[in-house]
Scaffold this motif. Structure first.
Motif, PDB file in Angstrom:
ATOM      1  N   LEU A   1     -57.150  12.554   9.034  1.00 46.16           N
ATOM      2  CA  LEU A   1     -57.601  12.525   7.644  1.00 46.16           C
ATOM      3  C   LEU A   1     -56.572  11.838   6.754  1.00 46.16           C
ATOM      4  O   LEU A   1     -56.920  10.983   5.926  1.00 46.16           O
ATOM      5  N   ILE A   2     -55.308  12.186   6.937  1.00 43.83           N
ATOM      6  CA  ILE A   2     -54.241  11.552   6.159  1.00 43.83           C
ATOM      7  C   ILE A   2     -54.186  10.056   6.451  1.00 43.83           C
ATOM      8  O   ILE A   2     -54.071   9.230   5.543  1.00 43.83           O
ATOM      9  N   ASP A   3     -54.294   9.685   7.726  1.00 41.80           N
ATOM     10  CA  ASP A   3     -54.283   8.265   8.105  1.00 41.80           C
ATOM     11  C   ASP A   3     -55.454   7.511   7.486  1.00 41.80           C
ATOM     12  O   ASP A   3     -55.317   6.344   7.114  1.00 41.80           O
ATOM     13  N   THR A   4     -56.606   8.165   7.379  1.00 47.27           N
ATOM     14  CA  THR A   4     -57.785   7.538   6.789  1.00 47.27           C
ATOM     15  C   THR A   4     -57.545   7.172   5.326  1.00 47.27           C
ATOM     16  O   THR A   4     -58.063   6.175   4.840  1.00 47.27           O
ATOM     17  N   HIS A   5     -56.734   7.959   4.632  1.00 46.30           N
ATOM     18  CA  HIS A   5     -56.478   7.743   3.203  1.00 46.30           C
ATOM     19  C   HIS A   5     -55.224   6.909   2.931  1.00 46.30           C
ATOM     20  O   HIS A   5     -55.007   6.507   1.784  1.00 46.30           O
ATOM     21  N   ARG A   6     -54.446   6.647   3.964  1.00 39.97           N
ATOM     22  CA  ARG A   6     -53.187   5.923   3.779  1.00 39.97           C
ATOM     23  C   ARG A   6     -53.443   4.544   3.161  1.00 39.97           C
ATOM     24  O   ARG A   6     -54.364   3.843   3.542  1.00 39.97           O
ATOM     25  N   ASP A   7     -52.617   4.216   2.182  1.00 37.56           N
ATOM     26  CA  ASP A   7     -52.630   2.913   1.499  1.00 37.56           C
ATOM     27  C   ASP A   7     -53.875   2.665   0.651  1.00 37.56           C
ATOM     28  O   ASP A   7     -54.147   1.530   0.273  1.00 37.56           O
ATOM     29  N   LEU A   8     -54.648   3.705   0.347  1.00 36.09           N
ATOM     30  CA  LEU A   8     -55.802   3.565  -0.530  1.00 36.09           C
ATOM     31  C   LEU A   8     -55.421   3.981  -1.943  1.00 36.09           C
ATOM     32  O   LEU A   8     -54.593   4.863  -2.143  1.00 36.09           O
TER      33      LEU A   8
ATOM     34  N   ASP B   1     -56.374   5.872  -5.554  1.00 33.63           N
ATOM     35  CA  ASP B   1     -57.059   7.142  -5.803  1.00 33.63           C
ATOM     36  C   ASP B   1     -58.573   6.939  -5.809  1.00 33.63           C
ATOM     37  O   ASP B   1     -59.318   7.766  -5.273  1.00 33.63           O
ATOM     38  N   GLU B   2     -59.025   5.846  -6.415  1.00 33.80           N
ATOM     39  CA  GLU B   2     -60.464   5.560  -6.480  1.00 33.80           C
ATOM     40  C   GLU B   2     -61.031   5.302  -5.081  1.00 33.80           C
ATOM     41  O   GLU B   2     -62.101   5.808  -4.736  1.00 33.80           O
ATOM     42  N   GLN B   3     -60.326   4.522  -4.287  1.00 32.06           N
ATOM     43  CA  GLN B   3     -60.783   4.263  -2.918  1.00 32.06           C
ATOM     44  C   GLN B   3     -60.794   5.550  -2.079  1.00 32.06           C
ATOM     45  O   GLN B   3     -61.704   5.772  -1.289  1.00 32.06           O
ATOM     46  N   SER B   4     -59.775   6.370  -2.266  1.00 25.02           N
ATOM     47  CA  SER B   4     -59.683   7.631  -1.543  1.00 25.02           C
ATOM     48  C   SER B   4     -60.850   8.554  -1.895  1.00 25.02           C
ATOM     49  O   SER B   4     -61.445   9.193  -1.009  1.00 25.02           O
ATOM     50  N   ALA B   5     -61.203   8.607  -3.176  1.00 20.06           N
ATOM     51  CA  ALA B   5     -62.344   9.417  -3.609  1.00 20.06           C
ATOM     52  C   ALA B   5     -63.638   8.881  -2.996  1.00 20.06           C
ATOM     53  O   ALA B   5     -64.513   9.657  -2.581  1.00 20.06           O
TER      54      ALA B   5
END
Length: 74
Positions: free
Chosen positions: A30-37, A39-43
């Motif tokens: 899950l953390i890897d999926t959000h890495r380098d995104l 805040d908007e991309q992560s949401a």
């Protein structure tokens, strides 16, 4: 079917030596999926992931129970 709130993560064919290891593996993914995104991309990723998993579950009553459970104490 009712919402399962007990630890239930595993990877078929993989042997775990500690009960919490599958949860750790999931959290790392899950953390890897959000890495380098941003805040908007992560949401956006979170929203897409929720919809994909909800579709996989498919049972509206279980999804309703999960949403109620997730809101408790917030």
């Amino acid at each position: 079917m009712t919402l399962n709130t007990q630890p239930n993560l595993a990877e078929p064919g993989k042997r775990y030596f500690r009960a919490f290891s599958p949860g750790d593996d999931f959290y790392e993914m899950l953390i890897d999926t959000h890495r380098d995104l941003s805040d908007e991309q992560s949401a956006m990723v979170n929203a897409r992931l929720i919809l994909l998993l909800a579709n996989h579950v498919g049972d509206i009553s279980v999804l309703r129970e999960a949403m109620q459970f997730a809101r408790e104490g917030v």
